[in-house]
Scaffold this motif. Sequence first.
Motif, short mmCIF file in Angstrom:
data_model
loop_
_atom_site.label_atom_id
_atom_site.label_comp_id
_atom_site.label_asym_id
_atom_site.label_seq_id
_atom_site.Cartn_x
_atom_site.Cartn_y
_atom_site.Cartn_z
N LEU A 21 0.94 -1.37 -0.05
CA LEU A 21 -0.01 -0.05 -0.24
C LEU A 21 0.79 1.40 0.05
O LEU A 21 0.42 2.21 -0.51
N GLU A 22 2.20 1.08 0.64
CA GLU A 22 2.89 2.44 0.65
C GLU A 22 3.64 2.59 -0.53
O GLU A 22 3.87 3.50 -0.92
N MET A 23 3.82 1.20 -1.21
CA MET A 23 4.99 1.69 -2.23
C MET A 23 4.36 1.49 -3.52
O MET A 23 4.74 2.13 -4.61
N ALA A 24 3.00 1.45 -3.58
CA ALA A 24 2.15 1.53 -4.99
C ALA A 24 2.32 2.93 -5.54
O ALA A 24 2.26 3.28 -6.74
N PRO A 25 2.14 3.93 -4.71
CA PRO A 25 1.86 5.47 -5.33
C PRO A 25 3.41 5.70 -5.92
O PRO A 25 3.43 6.29 -6.85
N PHE A 26 4.30 5.16 -5.30
CA PHE A 26 5.54 5.67 -5.75
C PHE A 26 5.89 4.72 -6.99
O PHE A 26 6.64 5.25 -7.97
N VAL A 27 5.63 3.47 -7.17
CA VAL A 27 5.95 2.83 -8.44
C VAL A 27 5.09 3.25 -9.55
O VAL A 27 5.50 3.56 -10.75
N ASN A 28 3.74 3.74 -9.21
CA ASN A 28 3.05 4.33 -10.09
C ASN A 28 3.55 5.84 -10.42
O ASN A 28 3.44 6.05 -11.85
N LEU A 29 4.17 6.59 -9.49
CA LEU A 29 4.62 7.80 -9.97
C LEU A 29 5.80 7.33 -11.04
O LEU A 29 6.00 8.39 -11.90
N ASN A 55 -4.05 4.30 -15.10
CA ASN A 55 -2.84 4.25 -14.22
C ASN A 55 -2.77 5.48 -13.71
O ASN A 55 -2.52 5.93 -12.49
N LEU A 56 -2.97 6.80 -14.62
CA LEU A 56 -2.81 8.16 -14.02
C LEU A 56 -3.83 8.48 -13.10
O LEU A 56 -3.50 9.18 -12.20
N LEU A 57 -5.16 7.87 -13.19
CA LEU A 57 -6.18 8.13 -12.47
C LEU A 57 -6.08 7.36 -11.10
O LEU A 57 -6.28 7.93 -9.97
N MET A 58 -5.49 6.16 -10.91
CA MET A 58 -5.14 5.62 -9.81
C MET A 58 -3.97 6.28 -9.22
O MET A 58 -4.07 6.35 -7.92
N LEU A 59 -3.16 7.00 -9.71
CA LEU A 59 -2.07 7.60 -9.04
C LEU A 59 -2.62 8.67 -8.37
O LEU A 59 -2.23 8.88 -7.20
N LEU A 60 -3.67 9.58 -8.89
CA LEU A 60 -4.36 10.54 -8.31
C LEU A 60 -5.04 10.01 -7.13
O LEU A 60 -5.17 10.57 -5.80
N VAL A 61 -5.60 8.80 -7.05
CA VAL A 61 -6.42 8.17 -6.01
C VAL A 61 -5.39 7.77 -4.77
O VAL A 61 -5.64 7.95 -3.64
N GLN A 62 -4.42 7.06 -5.15
CA GLN A 62 -3.26 6.88 -4.27
C GLN A 62 -2.73 7.83 -3.46
O GLN A 62 -2.65 7.94 -2.58
N ILE A 63 -2.42 9.06 -4.28
CA ILE A 63 -1.77 10.21 -3.65
C ILE A 63 -2.68 10.62 -2.76
O ILE A 63 -2.24 11.09 -1.59
#
Length: 68
Positions: A21-29, A55-63
């Motif tokens: 859960l913590e690494m997913a936003p950084f990998v997506n970034l 993927n870009l929408l999920m990045l926004l959600v993750q952040i």
Amino acid sequence: MFFSWLKIPHDIANFMAVLGLEMAPFVNLIFAIWFLINILTQKGIHIPLWQTIFNLLMLLVQITLLFI
């Protein structure tokens, strides 16, 4: 944690879940930066458009969820 037949100890399973859960936003970034660099250098991108948008929408959600 969904695969109870793997017999992973509960502490290790919790560690892997939190790490994911913590690494997913950084990998997506990293993916988003790579994608932006490919667009700016006009290299051929062989990823479907729907997958890139998702993927870009999920990045926004993750952040967003990371900072709540």
